[in-house]
Write a protein that holds these residues in place. Structure first.
Motif, short mmCIF file in Angstrom:
data_model
loop_
_atom_site.label_atom_id
_atom_site.label_comp_id
_atom_site.label_asym_id
_atom_site.label_seq_id
_atom_site.Cartn_x
_atom_site.Cartn_y
_atom_site.Cartn_z
N ALA A 200 -15.81 0.63 4.32
CA ALA A 200 -14.63 1.31 3.77
C ALA A 200 -13.49 1.33 4.79
CB ALA A 200 -14.99 2.72 3.35
N SER A 202 -10.72 3.00 4.73
CA SER A 202 -10.19 4.34 5.00
C SER A 202 -10.93 5.03 6.13
CB SER A 202 -10.25 5.20 3.74
OG SER A 202 -9.30 4.78 2.79
N ASP A 212 -9.38 1.71 -0.60
CA ASP A 212 -9.80 2.50 -1.75
C ASP A 212 -9.47 1.80 -3.06
OD1 ASP A 212 -10.56 4.33 0.13
OD2 ASP A 212 -9.15 5.90 -0.48
N VAL A 255 -15.59 7.41 -3.95
CA VAL A 255 -14.37 6.73 -4.42
C VAL A 255 -14.65 5.85 -5.64
CG1 VAL A 255 -12.63 5.00 -3.80
CG2 VAL A 255 -13.24 6.79 -2.16
#
Length: 317
Positions: A200, A202, A212, A255
């Motif tokens: 990920a 983020s 995302d 997410v």
């Protein structure tokens, strides 16, 4: 300790056989994956990647790729009492097999087909069921993540490759593809895709990781991301442990949904591992960590293997 079957979306262990002549049928000193340790952790399906090293590109990439494919076939045949090659949707019914690990043959980098679309049909006939369109560099299909500043999409050949892979029943792997290429694949594909060994963005802003928006798009596509165990993709700095792998799994589940995440260890393709996750035998501890993080038994089964199985059931012929 949790007991459920595991699908690992990426390892590079076949390079040990090709480059160093090591065996993977006994515990491999210095290596991260071998048959005994994989069986001890209930690995039921292992994606084994034919990674074409940079020194063979571009002119010898096809030859090197074919050599690695043959090495994987030899490996499976020599250990047929413990391994089987997974090629069709019906083969999925063999998983989990208490006596044998399934091997899904993948190629890491579209350089193997050069500029010849017909090579897709050839490697499919040779058992390849997953192809990473690029590694980190540019090739005839598109640009890898190291070329992200070009903001380029798939080439014409790359678009044709996506269409042909859909027709053949071959999983499209976008782990090393640049972001614009990722979006272009989703425009063109009619089947789920995978980022077999990524994390990920983020949580760790590395170009190999997914934003995302990309994670949500994978969920909409009914695709999957296999969380990579490489510390540099898990955390920007400081010590990295199994908890950081769980952190990425938890984030992606939040997410994009728990059905969008799986494992993509990258064992034997990485020179560092998280503390407590040094080799394939440590998978079972990771399952315990997921329980402690609050995942239900059903959710852990999905993450461990059923999500990848669902994607393969949608893609394979």
């Amino acid at each position: 300790m949790n007991k459920c079957f595991i699908v690992d979306g990426h390892c590079d262990s076949i390079g040990y056989l090709s480059n160093q002549g090591r065996t993977l049928s006994i515990p491999n000193e210095g290596g991260q994956w071998d048959i005994p340790r994989a069986k001890s952790s209930d690995i039921s399906l292992q994606f084994m990647a034919a990674f074409i090293e940079t020194k063979f590109k571009p002119f010898m990439a096809t030859i090197r790729g074919l050599e690695l494919i043959e090495t994987i076939h030899d490996f499976v045949e020599e250990n047929s009492d413990q391994l089987f090659l997974l090629e069709t949707k019906s083969d999925l019914s063999r998983i989990p097999d208490p006596t044998k690990i399934g091997v899904l043959l993948s190629v890491e980098g579209g350089e193997i087909i050069g500029e010849n679309l017909f090579m897709l049909d050839i490697i499919y006939r040779l058992g390849v069921r997953s192809l990473g369109l690029t590694w980190n560099h540019r090739n005839a299909l598109g640009d890898g993540v190291w070329e992200h500043e070009t903001k380029s999409r798939l080439t014409k050949l790359g678009q044709e490759a996506v269409k042909r892979m859909n027709q053949l029943g071959m999983l499209i792997d976008v782990s090393h593809l640049n972001e614009n290429g990722f979006w272009h694949v989703l425009e063109r594909t009619t089947y789920p895709i995978a980022a077999t060994h990524s994390c990920a963005y983020s949580l760790c802003p590395n170009p190999r990781n997914l934003t995302d928006d990309q994670l949500r798009a994978l969920a909409k596509n009914k695709g999957i991301v296999g969380v990579n165990f490489y510390p540099g993709f898990l955390k920007e700095s400081g010590p990295v442990t199994r908890k950081d792998v769980v952190r990425h799994i938890s984030y992606i589940a939040e997410v994009a949904g728990v059905e969008t995440v799986g494992f993509g260890s990258d064992f034997d393709g990485i020179d560092e591992t998280p503390d407590g996750l040094e080799n394939v035998s440590d998978f079972s501890y990771l399952l315990d960590d997921l329980t402690k993080a609050g995942f239900s038994a059903k959710e852990i089964e999905q993450i461990a293997g059923r999500n990848f199985m669902r994607v393969l059931s949608d893609v394979l012929k």
